[in-house]
Design a protein around this motif. Structure first.
Motif, PDB file in Angstrom:
ATOM      1  N   CYS A   1      38.882   5.354   4.751  1.00 51.14           N
ATOM      2  CA  CYS A   1      38.819   5.826   3.250  1.00 51.14           C
ATOM      3  C   CYS A   1      38.179   7.121   2.625  1.00 51.14           C
ATOM      4  O   CYS A   1      38.425   7.627   1.088  1.00 51.14           O
TER       5      CYS A   1
ATOM      6  N   HIS B   1      31.003   4.111   3.831  1.00 50.98           N
ATOM      7  CA  HIS B   1      31.260   3.614   3.175  1.00 50.98           C
ATOM      8  C   HIS B   1      31.992   2.413   3.145  1.00 50.98           C
ATOM      9  O   HIS B   1      31.919   0.991   2.649  1.00 50.98           O
ATOM     10  N   CYS B   2      33.284   2.509   3.926  1.00 53.36           N
ATOM     11  CA  CYS B   2      34.216   0.927   4.111  1.00 53.36           C
ATOM     12  C   CYS B   2      33.993   0.058   6.155  1.00 53.36           C
ATOM     13  O   CYS B   2      34.133  -0.626   5.977  1.00 53.36           O
ATOM     14  N   LYS B   3      32.953   0.941   6.318  1.00 51.24           N
ATOM     15  CA  LYS B   3      32.512   0.119   7.239  1.00 51.24           C
ATOM     16  C   LYS B   3      33.418   0.529   8.737  1.00 51.24           C
ATOM     17  O   LYS B   3      33.468  -0.320   9.591  1.00 51.24           O
ATOM     18  N   GLU B   4      34.161   1.214   8.772  1.00 52.76           N
ATOM     19  CA  GLU B   4      35.085   1.459   9.475  1.00 52.76           C
ATOM     20  C   GLU B   4      34.232   1.713  11.381  1.00 52.76           C
ATOM     21  O   GLU B   4      33.667   2.958  10.732  1.00 52.76           O
TER      22      GLU B   4
ATOM     23  N   HIS C   1      35.423   8.723   2.996  1.00 50.60           N
ATOM     24  CA  HIS C   1      34.625   9.275   2.457  1.00 50.60           C
ATOM     25  C   HIS C   1      33.329  10.592   3.527  1.00 50.60           C
ATOM     26  O   HIS C   1      34.042  10.037   4.987  1.00 50.60           O
TER      27      HIS C   1
ATOM     28  N   CYS D   1      35.421   9.775   6.907  1.00 48.42           N
ATOM     29  CA  CYS D   1      36.077   9.026   6.936  1.00 48.42           C
ATOM     30  C   CYS D   1      38.037   8.442   7.034  1.00 48.42           C
ATOM     31  O   CYS D   1      38.435   9.257   6.316  1.00 48.42           O
TER      32      CYS D   1
END
Length: 101
Positions: free
Chosen positions: A43, A64-67, A45, A40
């Motif tokens: 973040c 992890h960050c939902k991006e 991840h 990602c």
């Protein structure tokens, strides 16, 4: 058409006929890798995923960050943009060109 002694697609030398070029390239192809680690850009991840051989993945949500990731300009899928290995169609083509034309 390439001339004798010119470096071409697979790094070999072109023979005296186009047939040699095709044989050399096909013999030097490596196996297609079906897993790639996506990273990602927001973040950092990382997650290893299995790539489909018959479709491009245009969107991928970082767990992890939902991006919601999408391909960068000029790339065909998220694996070509954020993966450790390019997608199977691009690997097979032996280039960084898009696979979904």
């Amino acid at each position: 058409m390439p001339t004798v002694g010119t470096n071409v697609c697979c790094g070999g030398l072109v023979g005296s006929t186009p047939v040699h070029l095709e044989v050399r390239c096909s013999l030097m192809q490596e196996a297609i890798v079906l897993s790639s680690t996506l990273t990602c850009p927001v973040c950092g991840h990382c997650k290893t995923e299995t790539m489909p051989t018959d479709a491009c993945i245009y969107f991928y949500e970082c767990e992890h960050c939902k991006e919601l990731l999408s391909p960068l300009v000029g790339h065909c899928c998220v694996f070509c943009s954020y993966g450790s290995i390019k997608c199977p169609p691009v690997q097979a083509a032996g280039s960084t060109a898009g696979c979904c034309g």
